[in-house]
Scaffold this active site. Structure first.
Site, PDB file in Angstrom:
ATOM      1  N   GLU A 429      12.035   2.447  -4.792  1.00  8.89           N
ATOM      2  CA  GLU A 429      11.502   1.331  -4.020  1.00  8.89           C
ATOM      3  C   GLU A 429      11.835   0.016  -4.730  1.00  8.89           C
ATOM      4  O   GLU A 429      11.448  -0.213  -5.867  1.00  8.89           O
ATOM      5  CB  GLU A 429       9.986   1.531  -3.939  1.00  8.89           C
ATOM      6  CG  GLU A 429       9.194   0.393  -3.427  1.00  8.89           C
ATOM      7  CD  GLU A 429       7.687   0.692  -3.557  1.00  8.89           C
ATOM      8  OE1 GLU A 429       7.305   1.788  -4.048  1.00  8.89           O
ATOM      9  OE2 GLU A 429       6.898  -0.173  -3.169  1.00  8.89           O
ATOM     10  N   ASP A 502       5.920   3.320  -6.106  1.00  5.66           N
ATOM     11  CA  ASP A 502       4.727   2.922  -6.846  1.00  5.66           C
ATOM     12  C   ASP A 502       3.521   3.741  -6.417  1.00  5.66           C
ATOM     13  O   ASP A 502       3.450   4.217  -5.291  1.00  5.66           O
ATOM     14  CB  ASP A 502       4.425   1.435  -6.583  1.00  5.66           C
ATOM     15  CG  ASP A 502       5.372   0.535  -7.348  1.00  5.66           C
ATOM     16  OD1 ASP A 502       5.905   0.985  -8.376  1.00  5.66           O
ATOM     17  OD2 ASP A 502       5.584  -0.615  -6.909  1.00  5.66           O
ATOM     18  N   ASP A 504       0.784   2.898  -5.325  1.00  3.02           N
ATOM     19  CA  ASP A 504      -0.147   2.053  -4.570  1.00  3.02           C
ATOM     20  C   ASP A 504       0.070   2.257  -3.071  1.00  3.02           C
ATOM     21  O   ASP A 504       0.854   3.112  -2.657  1.00  3.02           O
ATOM     22  CB  ASP A 504       0.035   0.578  -4.959  1.00  3.02           C
ATOM     23  CG  ASP A 504       1.454   0.089  -4.662  1.00  3.02           C
ATOM     24  OD1 ASP A 504       2.215   0.820  -3.990  1.00  3.02           O
ATOM     25  OD2 ASP A 504       1.809  -1.012  -5.112  1.00  3.02           O
ATOM     26  N   ASP A 506       1.500   0.427  -0.732  1.00  2.00           N
ATOM     27  CA  ASP A 506       2.868   0.178  -0.255  1.00  2.00           C
ATOM     28  C   ASP A 506       3.786   1.339  -0.590  1.00  2.00           C
ATOM     29  O   ASP A 506       4.602   1.764   0.232  1.00  2.00           O
ATOM     30  CB  ASP A 506       3.439  -1.101  -0.904  1.00  2.00           C
ATOM     31  CG  ASP A 506       2.983  -2.340  -0.150  1.00  2.00           C
ATOM     32  OD1 ASP A 506       2.513  -2.181   0.997  1.00  2.00           O
ATOM     33  OD2 ASP A 506       3.090  -3.442  -0.720  1.00  2.00           O
TER      34      ASP A 506
END
Ligand code: 1YM
Length: 641
Positions: A429, A502, A504, A506
């Site tokens: 990403e 990640d 998280d 997103d």
């Protein structure tokens, strides 16, 4: 032991048989992991289902007891209690101690036990710490207990009386923890299969109860008067059908029963599942071939006759007519031949004809009687046909030369090795994480593909649109397999495809988009176990010269607790915010190094469930998605399908 309380030659033979099962459990139940543990339940439940297929049993109850023993009850005739002429023991004891006894002693009918490991009750007994059978029959309650891998404690005996009309069999067993890696039953695993069995056997009532947790005493009951029609409705519950009623067709010939239920949705995915004697034939076979052939033929004929498809138009292919189709095919066969490496394919050739006949007659009639629905179905297939041709053109761009182009623009940093067996690709990403990954990788075997933009949500797109997305094109080009009807798993250029995002929200979002893409267009890659999720650490703990990375909050607490007081007080704890913040060395050490990293394999264990999750997360309907995310807020962060 026999009735005279001494061992004879046949007792020893029986115990040797059970001992063989204990020595090589894998040969009888496949594995001794959590799957094998659940397999024991299905062996016992299969006997109740057989009794239901024979027409004598209407209710089955499965209970997970405290301590993870399992009880299965049915209201069938009850296993015979008389002395068996061959073994001179009760039939109950014979069924539970002689390998393969169930089939030999039972009379005719459909046996579910035609599957991969249909080996019966004695195997469960052999692999149990203890097992108890209670049979209600002729006004008597008969009971027998076995211990330590099938040793009878004493012969079957009457322990009480019951209503003369009460019949049935109850079996309780505790899997032997010396045999199995785990002894904990998973409620959801049992539920998914029990629900499926209820769909496949219309009118049969199956209850599942979890008594490990005192509060739950009623359990869940599964009974479907509509059978596989209701299965289709269930799969389509979050989708948008293009005709209201599920089409349900059935017919039989010489003891072979065949039925099919189908409904078209406005989606681009198909959900086609076939079963023989309740066993999923995941590689299809003659029953599926008959239906697919008839479906393509009948739709083409109707489309031409009705003038929707013109003379100049090309014929619709079987791929065109299955777009958006949800279909369950179920065949009950007294003598099924299962073929293929995993025995997942029906081989009986006479079934092809039966399936074709039943389907074509019924489906043609449906089209003639429902012209509006028929038009919607035909037009949908024609759109699929057009999109297929558009995709063919778009796909040319992803051919070989494209690989050179994407390399040239610095998108894909390929590995030096051209051997797929040792090569892996990280889909990363963002450019900054991509940069660190490029520096931190082993360039011999590790390729890096950074994703710049958002990838398209392919749940809502046909192949031609997916191919217009640059990120998706880069992925297809890198994989080397091609896509759509050109897909070839043998051409996959990497053994491992590792999604590195990640930890998280997103990151989770991008992961779901990628999984959707893989599930929809590269399912064989998922099924072959090539897709992984990298697990970047959540915390770094430093003390003195030591750097320790951990994946979870719990691991962090555990690690800190393991340190001496004075060191713990001085330890520096940092929450790792994202891949981009790690330098190359750190990223390599924590997430990429083959020796040190933790990867999570992505599987499609239950296609129906996975599809439902994708549908909820990505589909048209906002409400189920919101509800799902609310209910699974923590799970979404770690989405692992
Ligand atoms: C909870 C498990 O095993 N039910 C069950 C098993 C049998 C019968 C009925 C049965 C079958 C037949 C005749 C027959 C079995 N019987 C045999 C055998 N539930 C459970 N319910 N009468 C009763 O097939 O003819 C094996 S299984 F061999 F003894 F007939």
């Amino acid at each position: 032991m026999n009735n005279e309380n001494h061992y004879d030659a046949s007792d020893i033979q029986v115990l040797e048989g059970l001992e063989a099962v204990r020595k090589r459990p894998g040969m009888y139940i496949g594995t001794t992991d959590v799957k094998g543990l659940h397999h024991l339940v299905w062996e016992i439940v299969d006997n109740s289902i057989d009794e239901s297929l024979a027409g004598y049993c209407n209710n089955i109850e499965v209970i997970i007891n405290k301590g993870n023993s399992i009880t299965v009850k049915d209201d069938g005739r009850g296993i015979p209690v008389d002395i068996h002429p061959k073994t001179k023991k009760s039939t109950v004891e014979t069924v539970y101690t002689v390998l393969h006894a169930g089939g030999k002693f039972g009379g005719g009918g459909y046996k579910v036990s035609g599957g991969l490991h249909g080996v019966g009750a004695s195997v469960v007994n052999a692999l149990s710490k203890w097992l108890e059978v209670t049979v209600y029959k002729n006004g008597n309650i008969n009971f027998m207990r076995f211990e330590d891998g099938g040793h009878p404690v004493e012969p079957l005996k009457v322990i009480g009386e019951c209503d003369i009309n009460r019949t049935g069999t109850t079996v309780t067993f505790k899997p032997d923890s010396e045999i199995f890696d785990t002894d904990i039953y998973d409620y959801n695993t049992l539920k998914v299969r029990i629900r499926e069995l209820a769909f496949l056997n219309k009118g049969l009532k199956i209850t599942l109860r979890d008594d490990r947790d005192e509060e739950d005493t009623t359990g869940e009951t599964f009974v479907y008067e509509g059978g596989i029609s209701e299965y289709v409705k269930f799969i389509n519950q979050e989708k948008t059908p293009i005709h209201e009623d599920v089409i349900h067709l059935e017919g039989s010939e010489e003891n072979v029963m065949f039925e099919v239920a189908l409904q078209y949705t406005n989606g681009y995915n198909d959900n086609i599942y076939s079963f023989v004697n309740n066993i999923n034939t995941h590689d299809g076979g003659t029953h599926e071939e008959g239906v697919r052939r008839a479906l393509t033929r009948v739709i083409n004929n109707y489309a031409k006759k009705s003038g929707i498809l013109k003379e100049k138009d090309e014929s619709l292919t079987s791929d065109d007519v299955k777009e958006g189709l949800t279909m369950i095919i179920s065949c009950k066969h007294p003598n099924p031949q299962f073929e293929g490496q995993t025995k997942g394919r029906l081989g009986n050739s006479e079934v092809r004809k039966l399936a074709d006949n039943v389907f074509s007659e019924g489906f043609e009639q449906f089209l003639l009687e429902n012209p509006d629905e028929a038009r919607a179905i035909v037009e949908k297939a024609m759109l699929a046909c057009r999109a297929r041709n558009a995709a063919k053109k778009a796909r040319e761009i992803t051919r070989k030369s494209d690989l050179a182009i994407s390399n040239f623009f610095g998108k894909l940093s390929d590995c030096k090795s051209k051997d797929p067996k040792v090569s892996e690709i990280f889909i990363v990403e963002g450019d900054s994480a991509g940069g660190s990954a490029k520096k931190g990788r082993d360039s011999m075997t590790q390729a890096i593909l950074p994703l710049r933009g958002k990838i398209l949500n392919v749940e809502k797109a046909r192949l031609d649109r997916a191919l217009s997305n640059e990120e998706i094109r880069a992925i297809i080009t890198a994989f080397g397999t091609g896509i759509g009807d050109e897909f070839n798993l043998d051409k996959l250029r990497y053994d491992k495809i590792i999604i590195m995002t990640d930890a998280d929200v997103d990151g989770a979002h991008i992961r779901v988009l990628l999984l959707t893409l893989f599930y929809r267009f590269f399912k064989p890659i998922v099924e072959a176990g090539h897709i992984y999720a990298a697990q970047p650490p959540l915390f770094r703990i430093m003390h003195g010269k030591t750097r320790k990375y951990v994946l979870t909050e719990e691991e962090k607490d555990e690690y800190l607790a393991s340190l001496p007081e004075n060191i713990r007080a001085r330890a520096e704890i940092a929450r790792m915010k994202g891949l981009g913040e790690m330098d190359a060395e750190e990223l390599n050490e924590t997430t990429m190094d083959i020796e040190k990293r933790v990867l999570r394999k992505i599987t499609v264990d239950d296609c129906v469930a996975a599809d439902a999750i994708f549908e909820k997360l990505m589909g048209d309907e906002v409400e189920p998605r919101r509800k799902f995310i609310e209910e699974n807020a923590t799970f979404v962060e770690n989405l692992d399908i």
